[in-house]
Write a protein that holds these residues in place. Structure first.
Motif, PDB file in Angstrom:
ATOM      1  N   THR A 115      -2.590   2.768  -1.453  1.00  0.00           N
ATOM      2  CA  THR A 115      -2.508   2.192  -0.106  1.00  0.00           C
ATOM      3  C   THR A 115      -2.251   3.320   0.885  1.00  0.00           C
ATOM      4  N   GLY A 134      -8.528  -0.137   7.832  1.00  0.00           N
ATOM      5  CA  GLY A 134      -9.106   0.129   6.511  1.00  0.00           C
ATOM      6  C   GLY A 134      -8.567  -0.909   5.551  1.00  0.00           C
ATOM      7  N   THR A 135      -8.862  -0.720   4.253  1.00  0.00           N
ATOM      8  CA  THR A 135      -8.355  -1.714   3.298  1.00  0.00           C
ATOM      9  C   THR A 135      -6.840  -1.596   3.159  1.00  0.00           C
ATOM     10  N   MET A 138      -5.957  -0.767  -2.633  1.00  0.00           N
ATOM     11  CA  MET A 138      -7.009  -0.819  -3.640  1.00  0.00           C
ATOM     12  C   MET A 138      -6.666  -1.927  -4.626  1.00  0.00           C
ATOM     13  N   THR A 139      -7.668  -2.600  -5.116  1.00  0.00           N
ATOM     14  CA  THR A 139      -7.417  -3.670  -6.085  1.00  0.00           C
ATOM     15  C   THR A 139      -7.282  -3.068  -7.487  1.00  0.00           C
ATOM     16  N   ASP A 142     -10.541  -1.804  -8.544  1.00  0.00           N
ATOM     17  CA  ASP A 142     -10.876  -0.494  -7.960  1.00  0.00           C
ATOM     18  C   ASP A 142     -10.271   0.631  -8.805  1.00  0.00           C
ATOM     19  N   TYR A 173       0.801  -6.683   4.410  1.00  0.00           N
ATOM     20  CA  TYR A 173       0.732  -5.918   3.155  1.00  0.00           C
ATOM     21  C   TYR A 173       1.538  -6.622   2.057  1.00  0.00           C
TER      22      TYR A 173
END
Ligand code: SF4
Length: 437
Positions: A115, A134-135, A138-139, A142, A173
């Motif tokens: 992150t 942005g994201t 990450m998953t 990912d 978040y």
């Protein structure tokens, strides 16, 4: 060679030969035209007349003989005139060569920014983003994807980097973390470290401040971890300074995290930032704080000397970049302070033109390079940056070897969890390096 014309060939004593080596190195690093100009920094033209002052000779001789450099001596070295600096470089190189020989290391990593949200606001930061830019994170998918691609590309290090505790600052978040089953960034990272290990690549996590309980969990998958001290000065937390508004940059708290890591015998990477508004004295005090930590726990595997470079859009964009001569002095003094056994690194990507010259200042590591992320769009060109490093390092008479995120001297039961150690041992040769194909 342009530079060699500046040297006193009439008197080819040891000192002249050393200056010849420095000049050649400088020329290989910077090219002939610029090298002549830059070498003048060292007082080119009368090298045969150069002699160290009695005090300089005493300080560097003691260090070469293996004695500790005192804080007072280190402070004296910060004030050397440019033409005295080659004596310091000579001492730093001699100390490195005696303990480390001619081997220079690096690791191949995949950079995983889990992150980029962060509750801090460092003046030099180029990493942090705000929600919507942005994201959020990450998953897990990912991360698996990066781990698999990294392992396939021959990388051994899954380098996790995050902002500091964004869950304390951003509800959005917290919600995103909650959706995948976690309450804190640390919990998520701990699981992703285990995932990485199961996919054949070693996690190396830079989380920020951590509790002993968290570190103990990280140790089950990370053969090494890291946290930069950055600087020991509380002054940098004050308004108008680089760490103002940064709850996680309180030096005492960063030292505490590293003490917990020492208690848990986790091989640890730390270091300092150069050029963020600190004084040379604060820089030296930071090195001695790390030295004290290293002497107490023995877990500091590596010290990074990282130079600041201004970028557009950051709070410190008007700051000058770290001065090259100051960097050289800082690296060489670090070698004298820590002695031959410490691994000392400068990041080559932040010193792209001149990283090899730092070999003359006593470094023995060039950090992590990321073939996957940097050359992702040119898969037909295999890792040019590693090839360039190999060419330039060997041109100076050194051998470049790939290491894991954990250094060879830490590959044993005292430092690494037994399960992780088994996997580490499968990936190294008898010297503890990645085998050469
Ligand atoms: S801790 Fe500082 S440098 Fe790191 S992401 Fe946050 S603001 Fe940026």
């Amino acid at each position: 060679m342009v530079v060699l014309k500046l040297l006193p060939h009439r008197k080819r004593n040891g000192w002249s030969l050393y200056m010849t080596f420095l000049a050649e190195t400088w020329e290989k690093t910077f090219g002939a035209r610029e090298s002549a100009r830059l070498l003048e920094t060292f007082g080119a033209g009368d090298f045969s007349e150069l002699r160290p002052s009695p005090k300089l000779e005493r300080v560097v001789s003691k260090a070469i003989e293996g004695e500790s450099v005192t804080r007072e001596d280190a402070l004296y070295l910060t004030e050397l005139f440019p033409k005295e600096v080659p004596f310091l470089l000579l001492a730093a190189s001699a100390i490195r060569n005696r303990s480390r020989g001619k081997t220079v290391t690096y690791s191949k990593n995949v950079f995983v920014p889990l992150t980029q949200l962060c509750r801090d606001r460092c003046g030099y930061c180029t990493f942090k983003i705000e929600p919507g830019e942005g994201t959020l994170l990450m998953t897990p998918e990912d991360v698996v994807d990066m781990a698999e691609k990294g392992a396939k590309a021959g990388c051994t290090e899954l380098l996790f980097v995050t902002g500091d505790k964004p869950e304390l600052a951003y509800q959005v978040y917290r919600d995103a973390l909650g959706e995948i089953g976690y309450q804190t960034t640390a919990e998520y990272l701990i699981d992703m470290g285990k995932t990485g290990l199961e996919h054949g690549i070693f996690p190396h996590t830079n989380l920020g401040l951590s509790t002993p309980e968290e570190l103990s969990e990280f140790r089950k998958s990370n053969p090494s971890m890291g946290l930069m001290l950055e600087n020991i000065s509380e002054r940098l937390l004050k308004r108008g300074n680089a760490h103002h508004g940064c709850a996680d940059k309180v030096p005492k708290l960063r030292m505490e995290t590293m003490e917990h890591a020492g208690d848990l015998s986790i091989p640890w990477t730390s270091g300092i930032l150069v050029g963020i508004g600190e004084t040379f004295e604060e820089r030296i005090d930071s090195l001695y704080a790390l030295l004290e930590l290293s002497r107490r726990y023995g877990h500091l595997q590596e010290i990074i000397i990282q130079n600041f470079n201004p970028k557009e859009g950051i709070k410190m964009e008007e700051y000058p970049p770290a001065d090259f001569l100051e960097m050289l002095k800082t690296v060489a003094i670090s070698r004298l302070v820590f002695g031959g056994d410490m691994n000392i690194q400068i990041p080559p990507n932040l010193n792209n033109r001149n990283f090899t010259f730092y070999l003359t200042a006593g470094i023995n590591d060039l950090g992590g390079v990321s073939p996957l992320t940097i050359d992702y769009v040119n898969p037909e060109a295999p890792w040019p940056q590693v090839e360039r490093m190999e060419t330039e390092v060997s041109a100076l008479g050194y051998e470049l070897r790939e290491r894991l995120p954990v250094y060879p001297e830490y590959i044993d039961e005292r430092w690494i969890d037994p399960y992780v150690l088994g996997k580490v041992r499968e990936r190294v040769d008898e010297r503890g390096y990645v085998p050469v194909n």
